[in-house]
Design an enzyme around this catalytic site. Structure first.
Site, PDB file in Angstrom:
ATOM      1  N   GLU A 239     -19.922  15.924 -10.790  1.00 21.01           N
ATOM      2  CA  GLU A 239     -19.740  15.749 -12.239  1.00 21.01           C
ATOM      3  C   GLU A 239     -19.860  17.085 -12.949  1.00 21.01           C
ATOM      4  O   GLU A 239     -20.835  17.813 -12.743  1.00 21.01           O
ATOM      5  CB  GLU A 239     -20.789  14.780 -12.793  1.00 21.01           C
ATOM      6  CG  GLU A 239     -20.465  13.347 -12.486  1.00 21.01           C
ATOM      7  CD  GLU A 239     -21.406  12.376 -13.189  1.00 21.01           C
ATOM      8  OE1 GLU A 239     -20.979  11.254 -13.425  1.00 21.01           O
ATOM      9  OE2 GLU A 239     -22.546  12.762 -13.490  1.00 21.01           O
TER      10      GLU A 239
ATOM     11  N   ASP B 259       0.862  -1.175   0.000  1.00 19.02           N
ATOM     12  CA  ASP B 259       0.000   0.000   0.000  1.00 19.02           C
ATOM     13  C   ASP B 259       0.908   1.238   0.000  1.00 19.02           C
ATOM     14  O   ASP B 259       1.846   1.299   0.816  1.00 19.02           O
ATOM     15  CB  ASP B 259      -0.874  -0.049   1.278  1.00 19.02           C
ATOM     16  CG  ASP B 259      -1.948   1.022   1.297  1.00 19.02           C
ATOM     17  OD1 ASP B 259      -1.703   2.135   0.814  1.00 19.02           O
ATOM     18  OD2 ASP B 259      -3.034   0.718   1.823  1.00 19.02           O
ATOM     19  N   ILE B 260       0.629   2.205  -0.863  1.00 22.57           N
ATOM     20  CA  ILE B 260       1.517   3.380  -0.902  1.00 22.57           C
ATOM     21  C   ILE B 260       1.454   4.190   0.396  1.00 22.57           C
ATOM     22  O   ILE B 260       2.299   5.035   0.645  1.00 22.57           O
ATOM     23  CB  ILE B 260       1.273   4.291  -2.140  1.00 22.57           C
ATOM     24  CG1 ILE B 260      -0.175   4.790  -2.201  1.00 22.57           C
ATOM     25  CG2 ILE B 260       1.668   3.590  -3.426  1.00 22.57           C
ATOM     26  CD1 ILE B 260      -0.401   5.861  -3.274  1.00 22.57           C
TER      27      ILE B 260
ATOM     28  N   TYR C 183     -11.269  14.292  -4.797  1.00 18.56           N
ATOM     29  CA  TYR C 183     -10.344  13.574  -5.684  1.00 18.56           C
ATOM     30  C   TYR C 183      -9.578  14.568  -6.571  1.00 18.56           C
ATOM     31  O   TYR C 183      -8.368  14.454  -6.762  1.00 18.56           O
ATOM     32  CB  TYR C 183     -11.149  12.578  -6.528  1.00 18.56           C
ATOM     33  CG  TYR C 183     -10.392  11.953  -7.680  1.00 18.56           C
ATOM     34  CD1 TYR C 183      -9.507  10.894  -7.462  1.00 18.56           C
ATOM     35  CD2 TYR C 183     -10.581  12.398  -8.989  1.00 18.56           C
ATOM     36  CE1 TYR C 183      -8.825  10.304  -8.528  1.00 18.56           C
ATOM     37  CE2 TYR C 183      -9.914  11.814 -10.050  1.00 18.56           C
ATOM     38  CZ  TYR C 183      -9.034  10.769  -9.824  1.00 18.56           C
ATOM     39  OH  TYR C 183      -8.367  10.197 -10.876  1.00 18.56           O
TER      40      TYR C 183
ATOM     41  N   ILE D 204     -27.712   6.471 -18.008  1.00 24.71           N
ATOM     42  CA  ILE D 204     -26.952   7.696 -18.279  1.00 24.71           C
ATOM     43  C   ILE D 204     -27.309   8.701 -17.190  1.00 24.71           C
ATOM     44  O   ILE D 204     -28.483   8.972 -16.938  1.00 24.71           O
ATOM     45  CB  ILE D 204     -27.280   8.282 -19.678  1.00 24.71           C
ATOM     46  CG1 ILE D 204     -26.742   7.349 -20.770  1.00 24.71           C
ATOM     47  CG2 ILE D 204     -26.702   9.685 -19.822  1.00 24.71           C
ATOM     48  CD1 ILE D 204     -26.920   7.870 -22.198  1.00 24.71           C
TER      49      ILE D 204
ATOM     50  N   ALA E 190      -3.685   4.953  -7.179  1.00 30.17           N
ATOM     51  CA  ALA E 190      -4.492   6.026  -6.590  1.00 30.17           C
ATOM     52  C   ALA E 190      -5.821   5.488  -6.101  1.00 30.17           C
ATOM     53  O   ALA E 190      -6.303   4.456  -6.570  1.00 30.17           O
ATOM     54  CB  ALA E 190      -4.745   7.121  -7.627  1.00 30.17           C
ATOM     55  N   GLN E 191      -6.395   6.212  -5.173  1.00 27.78           N
ATOM     56  CA  GLN E 191      -7.808   6.091  -4.861  1.00 27.78           C
ATOM     57  C   GLN E 191      -8.466   6.869  -5.994  1.00 27.78           C
ATOM     58  O   GLN E 191      -8.370   8.093  -6.044  1.00 27.78           O
ATOM     59  CB  GLN E 191      -8.043   6.738  -3.494  1.00 27.78           C
ATOM     60  CG  GLN E 191      -9.430   6.799  -2.917  1.00 27.78           C
ATOM     61  CD  GLN E 191     -10.583   7.104  -3.815  1.00 27.78           C
ATOM     62  OE1 GLN E 191     -11.255   6.178  -4.280  1.00 27.78           O
ATOM     63  NE2 GLN E 191     -10.851   8.358  -4.077  1.00 27.78           N
TER      64      GLN E 191
ATOM     65  N   ARG F  49     -17.090  14.965 -22.896  1.00 30.76           N
ATOM     66  CA  ARG F  49     -15.825  14.493 -22.353  1.00 30.76           C
ATOM     67  C   ARG F  49     -14.800  14.368 -23.470  1.00 30.76           C
ATOM     68  O   ARG F  49     -15.149  14.337 -24.647  1.00 30.76           O
ATOM     69  CB  ARG F  49     -16.006  13.108 -21.692  1.00 30.76           C
ATOM     70  CG  ARG F  49     -16.927  13.108 -20.469  1.00 30.76           C
ATOM     71  CD  ARG F  49     -16.290  13.826 -19.294  1.00 30.76           C
ATOM     72  NE  ARG F  49     -17.120  13.832 -18.100  1.00 30.76           N
ATOM     73  CZ  ARG F  49     -17.978  14.802 -17.766  1.00 30.76           C
ATOM     74  NH1 ARG F  49     -18.122  15.866 -18.555  1.00 30.76           N
ATOM     75  NH2 ARG F  49     -18.665  14.739 -16.647  1.00 30.76           N
TER      76      ARG F  49
END
Ligand SMILES: NC(=O)c1ccc[n+]([C@@H]2O[C@H](COP(=O)([O-])OP(=O)(O)OC[C@H]3O[C@@H](n4cnc5c(N)ncnc54)[C@H](O)[C@@H]3O)[C@@H](O)[C@H]2O)c1
Length: 319
Positions: free
Chosen positions: A269, A51-52, A142, A201, A75-76, A209
């Protein structure tokens, strides 16, 4: 060269590790297998399950292997988990990454290649395509945690001379992608249609994107071994694609008739993002080569193959 690739049991970094091995490099993989799969590990690499966040474990691996280059993808990377558990997100993405950067400095590594995010970093941009100099305004934990490491790399370069390259990805897609991550719509729509589930969706299907195929992302990671020192690059296609277009492409490739189910958008989002990739073209001498229809065909063919094996645990298997 000896290269330590973190997160290479997962989607993107497993392809990067494969390419480094194929180019003749000595590849060491570090992954805690929290999301990735052993099946993605390149058999010609050396693997450490770690684990980092485990500082002592990281220090031991660096002392033993003394990598010249660190390619950091672990990464998470579940945006929604970051919203629910910002502390955990920061522990992995900030403190875990710092463990690696400090170990890299302590062992005299030359270069640190960092997989950052464009979509979660720029927030809701008012200008498209978005250049690297655009203000960073993340709207999720994030986005904050991934971006923070860019500051540490800049600072550690000044303090200790560690060279870095930051690659800010758009929405990466291709074989081995998990449907659980930041940007897995190709995987999600393919898996849902193949399982006879009506695809969902989030929003009205018009969110834009920037999709970039995995082999193009791998090519950027190869270019970053030699070029782009101490620079930040957008790595995308520069092409605007709506969610509904992806849905239609996947539906067409699978020969399905299904209509999507529209549900409310999720927090965190953004509406639109498309990247200006001119800096990577000039300084990394990199440009995307796979267009959306070619990439979609290869990706959907992969998920079809996986479904045909009727082995759900094989979603991440090497093709
Ligand atoms: N997929 C995308 O479109 C996208 C876009 C922008 C940025 N990125 C970045 O690219 C990187 C790779 O993404 P991916 O799509 O391949 O994700 P992935 O989940 O397939 O791979 C991540 C890997 O990291 C490992 N990992 C997670 N936490 C760890 C920890 N604490 N210690 C050690 N290993 C750990 C997982 O087991 C997994 O194998 C991430 O840093 C992500 O933020 C991805």
């Amino acid at each position: 060269m000896k290269i330590l690739v973190t997160g290479a049991a997962g989607f993107i970094a497993s392809h990067v590790a494969d390419a480094y091995v194929n180019a003749g490099h000595d590849v060491v993989i570090l992954d805690d297998l929290s999301r990735g799969s052993r099946r993605n590990l390149n058999p010609k690499s050396r693997f450490y399950q770690c684990d980092i966040r485990d500082r002592e474990g990281i220090e031991k691996i660096f002392l033993l292997e003394r990598p010249e280059i660190i390619n950091h993808h672990a990464a998470q990377m579940d945006v929604r988990r970051g919203v629910r558990e910002p502390l955990f997100d920061a522990q992995v993405n900030i403190l875990g990454s710092l463990n690696l950067i400090e170990a890299a400095v302590a062992q005299g590594a030359k270069r640190f290649i960092y997989a950052a995010t464009a979509g979660a970093g720029y927030g809701e941009p008012k200008q498209m395509p978005v250049p690297e100099g655009y203000p960073i305004n993340p709207i999720t934990p994030y986005g904050i945690s991934k971006h923070t490491i860019e500051h540490y790399l800049f600072t550690f370069r000044f303090l200790y001379g560690l060279e870095y390259v930051v690659l800010r990805y758009g929405n990466v897609y291709g074989p081995r992608q998990s449907s659980q991550g930041e940007a897995g719509v190709f995987a999600i729509f393919s898996e849902q249609m193949l399982a006879g589930i009506q695809p969902v969706i989030y929003g009205d299907g018009k969110k834009i994107r920037d999709y970039v195929y995995i082999s193009d992302v791998v090519a950027a990671n190869i270019a970053a071994l030699e070029r782009g020192s101490n620079e930040i690059f957008n790595i995308g296609s520069g092409v605007e694609t709506a969610d509904f277009e992806v849905f239609q492409i996947v539906r067409h490739l699978l020969g399905e008739q299904v209509e999507p189910k529209y549900v409310a958008r999720r927090p965190g989002e953004i509406d639109n993002i498309c990247l200006d990739i001119s800096k990577a073209k000039s300084l990394l001498q990199w440009e995307p080569r796979v267009n959306l229809s070619e990439g979609a065909s290869m990706t959907v063919a992969y998920f079809k193959q996986v479904a045909a094996r009727k082995d759900t645990s094989a979603v991440h298997a090497r093709p």
